[in-house]
Write a protein that holds these residues in place. Sequence first.
Motif, PDB file in Angstrom:
ATOM      1  N   GLY A  71       2.505   1.369  10.794  1.00  0.00           N
ATOM      2  CA  GLY A  71       2.348  -0.078  10.963  1.00  0.00           C
ATOM      3  C   GLY A  71       1.294  -0.582  10.023  1.00  0.00           C
ATOM      4  O   GLY A  71       0.183  -0.061   9.995  1.00  0.00           O
ATOM      5  N   SER A 108       4.841   6.509  13.751  1.00  0.00           N
ATOM      6  CA  SER A 108       5.103   5.123  13.330  1.00  0.00           C
ATOM      7  C   SER A 108       4.147   4.756  12.206  1.00  0.00           C
ATOM      8  O   SER A 108       3.062   5.340  12.079  1.00  0.00           O
ATOM      9  CB  SER A 108       4.919   4.166  14.502  1.00  0.00           C
ATOM     10  N   GLU A 112       6.896   1.142   4.550  1.00  0.00           N
ATOM     11  CA  GLU A 112       6.514   1.735   5.838  1.00  0.00           C
ATOM     12  C   GLU A 112       7.700   2.432   6.492  1.00  0.00           C
ATOM     13  O   GLU A 112       7.548   3.494   7.098  1.00  0.00           O
ATOM     14  CB  GLU A 112       5.973   0.647   6.770  1.00  0.00           C
ATOM     15  N   ARG A 113       8.886   1.825   6.346  1.00  0.00           N
ATOM     16  CA  ARG A 113      10.097   2.449   6.908  1.00  0.00           C
ATOM     17  C   ARG A 113      10.381   3.788   6.219  1.00  0.00           C
ATOM     18  O   ARG A 113      10.697   4.775   6.855  1.00  0.00           O
ATOM     19  CB  ARG A 113      11.299   1.512   6.744  1.00  0.00           C
ATOM     20  N   ASP A 153       4.565  -2.923   2.068  1.00  0.00           N
ATOM     21  CA  ASP A 153       5.498  -3.796   2.779  1.00  0.00           C
ATOM     22  C   ASP A 153       6.282  -2.995   3.816  1.00  0.00           C
ATOM     23  O   ASP A 153       6.160  -1.775   3.911  1.00  0.00           O
ATOM     24  CB  ASP A 153       6.447  -4.493   1.786  1.00  0.00           C
ATOM     25  N   LYS A 154       7.072  -3.687   4.576  1.00  0.00           N
ATOM     26  CA  LYS A 154       7.818  -3.072   5.680  1.00  0.00           C
ATOM     27  C   LYS A 154       8.770  -1.983   5.169  1.00  0.00           C
ATOM     28  O   LYS A 154       8.949  -0.961   5.812  1.00  0.00           O
ATOM     29  CB  LYS A 154       8.623  -4.139   6.432  1.00  0.00           C
ATOM     30  N   GLU A 155       9.355  -2.242   4.002  1.00  0.00           N
ATOM     31  CA  GLU A 155      10.312  -1.275   3.457  1.00  0.00           C
ATOM     32  C   GLU A 155       9.637   0.062   3.167  1.00  0.00           C
ATOM     33  O   GLU A 155      10.170   1.128   3.473  1.00  0.00           O
ATOM     34  CB  GLU A 155      10.910  -1.842   2.169  1.00  0.00           C
TER      35      GLU A 155
END
Lengths: 343, 295
Positions: A339, A337, A279-280, A275-277
């Motif tokens: 993604g 990054s 990935e961050r 999820d985005k979290e």
Amino acid sequence: MTIKIKILTCFISAAFIMLSFCGCTGYSESDSRYIVSSIGFDAEGRELSASIEVVMTNSREGEGEETKVFSALGETPESAVYNLGGELSKPILTDHCGVVVLGETLDKAQIESVFSYCRSEAILNPAVYIITAKNAESLISCKSVWGPAVGYDIMGIIERSREENGISYQNRFYEADAASDKVLPVFSLPFFEVEEDKFSMTGERIFNGYSPVLELNTEESLVYSFITNTNKGGTMLIGGKKSRVSASHTYLKVGRENGGLKLSLNTRLKGEETDKEFERELKAAAEALIQKARDSKAGDIFGIAERIYKKDIKLWDKIKSDYSKIFLSPETEIKYSAGGDKA
Amino acid sequence: MTKRPTYYFHTICLIAVFTVGNAVISAPYKNASNETFLGYLAAMAISVPLILLLSAVADMIFKTDSVGNSNILIRLLKAILIFLVSAVIIISAAKAFWDFVSFAGTEILVGTPKWIIAAVFAAIVFWTAFQRDTVLFKLSIFCFLILSVVSVLFFILSIPNFRLSNIVLLRLPDIKTLSSQTLPYLYNVFLSCIPALIYQKLILGKIKKRLALSGVLSGTVIFGICLLNSLLLFGVKAAVRADFPYAEAISTVTVGNLFTRMDGFSYFLFFFSCLLKVSVCVRLVKVLFKKGATL
């Protein structure tokens, strides 16, 4: 006897003969030799200390196996191992050696000589694991926990880690040795620490041309495996955020700007739970690792040079003579990054 | 009336095993560079017309109706050609013999004097060489099947550790580099099957070009699989550093906890391909000497 039975008999016999070559059968070989499960090298002044962990079997008496560690000094790895003969009552069998440990005290030339020893020692399996530790002798002198010897326990730890979090440590001898054929001879080896007779893998150590340049903890090792495309997928924990990644790939874009390089790395993750979290967290950890590598002057530990060489050989021809300087110069920008591609 | 056996499949297998022969023990060779696999492919392409030419020449030399030709010049020329062919066969056999003895002395029987290994291997070779042709033919089928199974099986088992980048070429080589990489394969792999072509001629009476080509191509595919296995696993430079790259490549494969050293399969492969090659060569030399004596 029909022809079919004759053919079948031929093939079964062949299979038996081939298999009989593949291992130590009977007790005569294992009883007449000490089976080496791990070899460690430390520096003792100008000399090298070789330590071997041997498994001693007493199959005649029906007793179990026990391990012992022997050490000797020598000017080269060959002479140190040869000098061990003075302590041993039987010859050693290195065919089943699982691990070669490089102690922290070894300098560049000594590490190179150990690699040269492993290369020339035909009876050492090219798939033997090369690892590092503060003190090789202390590590292999620890008490084994799961298997018959510490060497085999270490192999188990590395393999379990590979299966769980997907870090494919490129530390088999032939993998680490292949670094010498790259444009930048960078390779990494798992690092083990000993505390109160117990040992554990605490990260990895990066080498550039046989010189240690950086040490990574477990989380940094995981991030490093993503950047270098050596992660095969598994359950990850970065910045306290857990995720299950089935596959990943880090893409590299290269450009030139103001005498420096413009590098952009993008990791694509595949997995049901990414999820985005996560990935961050990965992005933050990767940026911190890249900064750590640049601050410590370790240079390009990520194999970017090799990728530029393979991707854009004309650009590589232009920058290769000053690559280390260019990579560390403030003009060089590295963007990272992460993604997700949840296909 | 009983039908005469054709031995077609046997012949293909014999030539294939010959092609693999001792070449597989040390490939890639010491002067190999990144273009080595391209060199192998080039050698494979060149070998097709070369094998056809060699087959035609061998057919011409051993033409049955010219035996007993009264012309002294033709008889002399024939004798010289037979002598040259015998020399090629002896050199080929000696190289295969020495390659296997060196390999066994270094890897399997470390510390055993080489003359003992040579004596034992020579005894097996001579025993095999003086068996009937059918025995050699059957042995070649057996060897071929084992070679195919072992090479394909270990290739599949090694796939997880392969790196495609090990054989990727970033620049096309120039002619000089390509030829230096092609010649060792042409010499060690393709030309080494000359004795097998002559054996086919002497036993079957004619060199069937399709059989010769099928045999050479089957052998080179097996050889290619073994070569690719070493290159994809180690990379060219590391493979060249190893004394016996294919044996080392196989030793990296483990099956469960029980079989951690699978080198035995490569030993078996090397042993049988060398044994058959040297045995057939010894048998051929014997036949050629007889032929030379009748001139």
